[in-house]
Design a protein around this motif. Structure first.
Motif, PDB file in Angstrom:
ATOM      1  N   PRO A  54      21.983 -70.502  50.025  1.00  0.00           N
ATOM      2  CA  PRO A  54      21.676 -69.941  48.413  1.00  0.00           C
ATOM      3  C   PRO A  54      22.898 -70.007  47.824  1.00  0.00           C
ATOM      4  CG  PRO A  54      20.516 -68.868  50.311  1.00  0.00           C
ATOM      5  CD  PRO A  54      21.358 -69.620  51.023  1.00  0.00           C
ATOM      6  N   GLY A  55      22.976 -70.626  46.594  1.00  0.00           N
ATOM      7  CA  GLY A  55      24.047 -70.511  45.687  1.00  0.00           C
ATOM      8  C   GLY A  55      25.371 -71.198  45.871  1.00  0.00           C
ATOM      9  N   PHE A  56      25.427 -72.039  47.094  1.00  0.00           N
ATOM     10  CA  PHE A  56      26.258 -72.639  47.458  1.00  0.00           C
ATOM     11  C   PHE A  56      26.382 -73.964  47.618  1.00  0.00           C
ATOM     12  CE2 PHE A  56      27.410 -68.464  48.227  1.00  0.00           C
ATOM     13  CZ  PHE A  56      28.870 -68.259  48.460  1.00  0.00           C
ATOM     14  N   SER A  57      27.243 -75.088  47.677  1.00  0.00           N
ATOM     15  CA  SER A  57      26.870 -76.362  48.161  1.00  0.00           C
ATOM     16  C   SER A  57      28.121 -76.909  48.808  1.00  0.00           C
ATOM     17  CB  SER A  57      26.706 -77.234  46.830  1.00  0.00           C
ATOM     18  OG  SER A  57      27.728 -77.389  45.981  1.00  0.00           O
ATOM     19  N   GLY A  58      27.847 -77.968  49.725  1.00  0.00           N
ATOM     20  CA  GLY A  58      29.035 -78.498  50.394  1.00  0.00           C
ATOM     21  C   GLY A  58      29.499 -77.523  51.363  1.00  0.00           C
ATOM     22  N   VAL A  59      29.070 -76.446  52.037  1.00  0.00           N
ATOM     23  CA  VAL A  59      29.521 -75.714  52.999  1.00  0.00           C
ATOM     24  C   VAL A  59      29.810 -76.328  54.393  1.00  0.00           C
ATOM     25  CG1 VAL A  59      29.421 -73.466  54.102  1.00  0.00           C
ATOM     26  CG2 VAL A  59      28.789 -73.801  51.680  1.00  0.00           C
ATOM     27  N   ARG A  60      30.999 -76.313  54.667  1.00  0.00           N
ATOM     28  CA  ARG A  60      31.566 -77.059  55.869  1.00  0.00           C
ATOM     29  C   ARG A  60      31.881 -76.345  56.868  1.00  0.00           C
ATOM     30  NH1 ARG A  60      30.125 -82.636  55.643  1.00  0.00           N
ATOM     31  NH2 ARG A  60      29.891 -83.420  53.588  1.00  0.00           N
ATOM     32  N   LEU A  61      32.072 -76.688  58.362  1.00  0.00           N
ATOM     33  CA  LEU A  61      33.044 -76.197  59.201  1.00  0.00           C
ATOM     34  C   LEU A  61      34.261 -77.356  59.286  1.00  0.00           C
ATOM     35  CD1 LEU A  61      30.024 -75.610  61.664  1.00  0.00           C
ATOM     36  CD2 LEU A  61      31.772 -73.759  60.985  1.00  0.00           C
ATOM     37  N   HIS A  62      35.342 -76.588  59.229  1.00  0.00           N
ATOM     38  CA  HIS A  62      36.328 -77.429  59.214  1.00  0.00           C
ATOM     39  C   HIS A  62      37.790 -76.664  59.635  1.00  0.00           C
ATOM     40  CE1 HIS A  62      38.115 -76.400  55.256  1.00  0.00           C
ATOM     41  NE2 HIS A  62      36.975 -76.175  54.750  1.00  0.00           N
ATOM     42  N   SER A  63      38.771 -77.640  59.721  1.00  0.00           N
ATOM     43  CA  SER A  63      40.299 -76.807  60.392  1.00  0.00           C
ATOM     44  C   SER A  63      40.795 -76.247  59.171  1.00  0.00           C
ATOM     45  CB  SER A  63      41.038 -77.551  61.061  1.00  0.00           C
ATOM     46  OG  SER A  63      41.400 -79.016  60.296  1.00  0.00           O
ATOM     47  N   GLY A  64      41.622 -75.204  59.322  1.00  0.00           N
ATOM     48  CA  GLY A  64      42.387 -74.625  58.371  1.00  0.00           C
ATOM     49  C   GLY A  64      42.978 -73.329  58.854  1.00  0.00           C
ATOM     50  N   ASN A  65      43.713 -72.532  58.182  1.00  0.00           N
ATOM     51  CA  ASN A  65      44.511 -71.293  58.685  1.00  0.00           C
ATOM     52  C   ASN A  65      44.152 -70.089  57.880  1.00  0.00           C
ATOM     53  OD1 ASN A  65      46.571 -73.682  59.355  1.00  0.00           O
ATOM     54  ND2 ASN A  65      45.840 -72.492  60.996  1.00  0.00           N
ATOM     55  N   THR A  66      44.182 -69.978  56.542  1.00  0.00           N
ATOM     56  CA  THR A  66      43.945 -68.991  55.792  1.00  0.00           C
ATOM     57  C   THR A  66      42.910 -69.162  54.665  1.00  0.00           C
ATOM     58  OG1 THR A  66      45.426 -69.550  54.285  1.00  0.00           O
ATOM     59  CG2 THR A  66      46.368 -68.486  55.810  1.00  0.00           C
TER      60      THR A  66
END
Length: 138
Positions: free
Chosen positions: A78-90
């Motif tokens: 809800p209210g978001f689009s393109g939410v993914r699991l991915h790499s990154g640090n901060t």
């Protein structure tokens, strides 16, 4: 296949633990939790700096134009689009997505690519085996 993200440390970044079928998998990092129970998303969301609402979401793998590769996508947030699991640090590496890592501090996750690759392999295998993959955010 059931993923469960248990948020544990709250601040400018939100650190959690991600479980796969009830077993510890890795740590997670999200933007700041701003959710206000009972209030619509548009009243508390700040674009690019807010964690997604608690809930259970279907996970599929689709091509990301931003990252130029297949990545897990959370559907119907809800209210978001393109939410993914991915790499990154901060928190600067995410705009509402969920980052994963093998280590963590109060504001960062480390060994993110190693953690992501292991998690992605499990998600892909589950989908190939015909499993319905979900993630519960608590």
């Amino acid at each position: 296949m059931k993923l469960r993200l248990e948020r544990q440390i709250f601040g400018d970044a939100t650190i959690g633990e991600l479980l796969v079928e009830g077993m510890d998998e890795c740590y997670s990092l999200e933007d700041q939790v701003r959710e206000v129970e009972g209030q619509p998303v548009e009243t508390w969301k700040q674009a690019g700096t807010t964690a997604i609402p608690k809930g259970t979401y279907n996970v599929v793998v689709t091509y990301s134009n931003r990252f130029k590769r297949d990545l897990p996508l959370l559907e119907n947030v809800p209210g978001f689009s393109g939410v993914r699991l991915h790499s990154g640090n901060t928190a600067t590496d995410t705009e509402g997505c969920i980052l994963v890592g093998r280590t963590h501090t109060d504001k960062a996750v480390g060994e993110s690519r190693v953690a992501f690759n292991a998690l992605f392999e499990k998600i892909e295998q589950g989908l190939q085996d015909g499993d319905h993959v979900t993630i519960e955010i608590v």
